[in-house]
Scaffold this active site. Structure first.
Site, mmCIF file in Angstrom:
data_model
loop_
_atom_site.group_PDB
_atom_site.id
_atom_site.type_symbol
_atom_site.label_atom_id
_atom_site.label_comp_id
_atom_site.label_asym_id
_atom_site.label_seq_id
_atom_site.Cartn_x
_atom_site.Cartn_y
_atom_site.Cartn_z
ATOM 1 C CE LYS A 1 -4.429 -1.407 1.904
ATOM 2 N NZ LYS A 1 -5.438 -1.159 2.935
ATOM 3 C CG ASP B 1 -8.454 1.193 2.935
ATOM 4 O OD1 ASP B 1 -9.261 0.349 2.497
ATOM 5 O OD2 ASP B 1 -7.216 0.999 2.964
HETATM 6 P P1 NAP Z 1 -0.768 -1.635 11.160
HETATM 7 O O1 NAP Z 1 -0.470 -0.520 10.235
HETATM 8 O O2 NAP Z 1 0.236 -2.707 11.378
HETATM 9 O O3 NAP Z 1 -1.119 -0.974 12.603
HETATM 10 C C1 NAP Z 1 -1.368 -1.780 13.710
HETATM 11 C C2 NAP Z 1 -1.932 -0.934 14.844
HETATM 12 O O4 NAP Z 1 -2.328 -1.808 15.910
HETATM 13 C C3 NAP Z 1 -0.912 0.036 15.446
HETATM 14 O O5 NAP Z 1 -1.589 1.194 15.885
HETATM 15 C C4 NAP Z 1 -0.370 -0.777 16.631
HETATM 16 O O6 NAP Z 1 0.149 0.022 17.671
HETATM 17 C C5 NAP Z 1 -1.638 -1.450 17.098
HETATM 18 N N1 NAP Z 1 -1.407 -2.674 17.870
HETATM 19 C C6 NAP Z 1 -0.920 -3.854 17.416
HETATM 20 N N2 NAP Z 1 -0.862 -4.761 18.438
HETATM 21 C C7 NAP Z 1 -1.320 -4.127 19.544
HETATM 22 C C8 NAP Z 1 -1.499 -4.516 20.894
HETATM 23 N N3 NAP Z 1 -1.186 -5.746 21.315
HETATM 24 N N4 NAP Z 1 -1.983 -3.601 21.778
HETATM 25 C C9 NAP Z 1 -2.312 -2.349 21.357
HETATM 26 N N5 NAP Z 1 -2.166 -1.912 20.081
HETATM 27 C C10 NAP Z 1 -1.663 -2.798 19.187
HETATM 28 O O7 NAP Z 1 -2.107 -2.386 10.747
HETATM 29 P P2 NAP Z 1 -3.307 -1.788 9.874
HETATM 30 O O8 NAP Z 1 -3.009 -1.986 8.431
HETATM 31 O O9 NAP Z 1 -3.627 -0.432 10.368
HETATM 32 O O10 NAP Z 1 -4.479 -2.818 10.230
HETATM 33 C C11 NAP Z 1 -5.151 -2.774 11.473
HETATM 34 C C12 NAP Z 1 -6.375 -3.666 11.391
HETATM 35 O O11 NAP Z 1 -7.296 -3.095 10.455
HETATM 36 C C13 NAP Z 1 -6.100 -5.081 10.876
HETATM 37 O O12 NAP Z 1 -6.867 -5.987 11.653
HETATM 38 C C14 NAP Z 1 -6.609 -5.068 9.445
HETATM 39 O O13 NAP Z 1 -7.065 -6.333 9.027
HETATM 40 C C15 NAP Z 1 -7.781 -4.099 9.582
HETATM 41 N N6 NAP Z 1 -8.172 -3.423 8.341
HETATM 42 C C16 NAP Z 1 -9.481 -3.556 7.968
HETATM 43 C C17 NAP Z 1 -9.925 -2.908 6.836
HETATM 44 C C18 NAP Z 1 -11.360 -3.053 6.413
HETATM 45 O O14 NAP Z 1 -11.645 -2.813 5.246
HETATM 46 N N7 NAP Z 1 -12.249 -3.415 7.326
HETATM 47 C C19 NAP Z 1 -9.035 -2.114 6.074
HETATM 48 C C20 NAP Z 1 -7.705 -1.985 6.507
HETATM 49 C C21 NAP Z 1 -7.274 -2.666 7.638
HETATM 50 P P3 NAP Z 1 1.731 0.486 17.659
HETATM 51 O O15 NAP Z 1 1.817 1.675 16.753
HETATM 52 O O16 NAP Z 1 1.993 0.817 19.071
HETATM 53 O O17 NAP Z 1 2.513 -0.702 17.160
#
Ligand code: NAP
Length: 294
Positions: A72, A108
């Site tokens: 992305k 998104d």
């Molecule tokens: P990402 O960029 O890797 O970000 C992960 C986020 O989660 C960060 O803010 C991280 O905090 C936090 N995190 C991870 N483990 C944690 C824990 N144990 N305790 C507290 N915070 C934690 O991931 P992303 O791409 O944003 O995706 C996040 C979620 O959104 C995923 O489940 C993905 O499948 C979903 N998603 C859904 C859609 C949809 O269309 N519904 C679209 C996009 C993504 P830190 O910064 O402190 O590491």
């Protein structure tokens, strides 16, 4: 089965892996429903192969693609143009091929806001939101909430510096914004003052079942949205429902980011009813699968 003709227009998704993606199902159902001579196919693209993939899209006149993990952000240098939304988010989930010029867009966050309006009857204008997370999904959601006229956005994240950086970026879009660490004392107060709580971390995914907030803070009329869609009902949504809050599961964002992409490629309104139907049927049949975003 969609018949492919000599005139079929091709769109698809690039990522790695892509085999689990629900987007082919959703878009091909939409094309079939509308009787359109279009097909949506998965393209697995390895890291380091993006330049070749972009050249391939141009050479083969692929009309557009969705972009998913891990490309992305890394796809940006291979595109000819970015929409203001994609530039502000710093990530692309949709590419439109305009006569050989690859335009990067991001649907998104816009899709998330559309899901708020269409599935939960919630208009963000003038409202107060708390966004949990500062990764890719949180960034797209927080920016789109600002564009939709949200009055105040509090970004809460485990790594505080990232919460502050995202809040600064959101403030530049014209909303009042602040960043906080994921610490209980600070959170209770901002959740109590909010109209909308968006869970945009990976917490709640199958295999990562933690609850990011204290369930006792969840009280109507707070709307609780989760971007995670596997499981369909995350522990947070279950807790919110049990306390009488309205909830919006992550399939809403998935559906409407797809609908927005469909409309950009085809110029035709997306048939969201059939897209929702096929998406929910697939998610119900694969509750324990890993979650991803397209
Ligand atoms: P990402 O960029 O890797 O970000 C992960 C986020 O989660 C960060 O803010 C991280 O905090 C936090 N995190 C991870 N483990 C944690 C824990 N144990 N305790 C507290 N915070 C934690 O991931 P992303 O791409 O944003 O995706 C996040 C979620 O959104 C995923 O489940 C993905 O499948 C979903 N998603 C859904 C859609 C949809 O269309 N519904 C679209 C996009 C993504 P830190 O910064 O402190 O590491």
């Amino acid at each position: 089965m969609i018949p492919v003709s000599g005139a079929t227009s091709v769109v698809g998704i690039i990522g790695r892996p892509v085999a689990h993606s629900l987007s082919p199902l959703m878009h091909n159902r939409a094309f079939a429903h509308l009787g359109m001579d279009w097909v949506y196919v998965p393209f697995e693209v390895r890291e380091g192969e993006l330049a070749a993939a972009a050249a391939g899209l141009r050479a083969l006149s692929v009309k557009g693609v969705n972009v998913t993990v891990p490309h992305k952000t890394s796809v940006l240098p291979y595109l000819d143009e970015l929409t203001p939304e994609a530039a502000a988010v710093g990530a692309v989930n949709t590419v439109i091929n305009r006569g050989g010029r690859l335009v990067g867009d991001n649907t998104d966050g816009i899709g998330f806001v559309r899901s708020l309006r269409e599935e939960a009857g919630f208009d963000p204008r003038g409202r107060r939101a708390v966004v949990l997370g500062a990764g890719g999904a949180a960034r797209a959601v927080a920016m789109a909430l600002a564009w939709a006229g949200c009055e105040r956005i509090v970004v809460v994240n485990r790594t505080e510096s990232k919460a502050r950086a995202l809040a600064d970026a959101v403030a530049r879009q014209g909303a009042e914004a602040s960043g906080l660490p994921l610490a209980r004392e600070a959170l209770a107060e901002v959740v109590a003052e909010a109209d909308l709580l968006v869970q945009a971390t990976t917490l709640g995914m199958a295999g990562n079942p933690g609850l990011p907030v204290d369930a006792d803070w969840l009280r109507p009329p707070l709307l609780v949205a989760d971007v995670v869609y596997t499981p369909l009902e995350t522990p947070l949504l279950r807790a919110a429902k049990a306390r009488g809050c309205a909830v919006l599961p992550g399939w809403g964002m998935l559906l409407y980011q797809g609908a927005e992409a469909f409309e950009r490629w085809t110029g035709v309104p997306a048939p969201t009813t059939v897209m929702r139907e096929v998406l929910l049927a697939a998610l119900t049949g694969r509750r324990s699968a890993g979650g991803d975003d397209a």
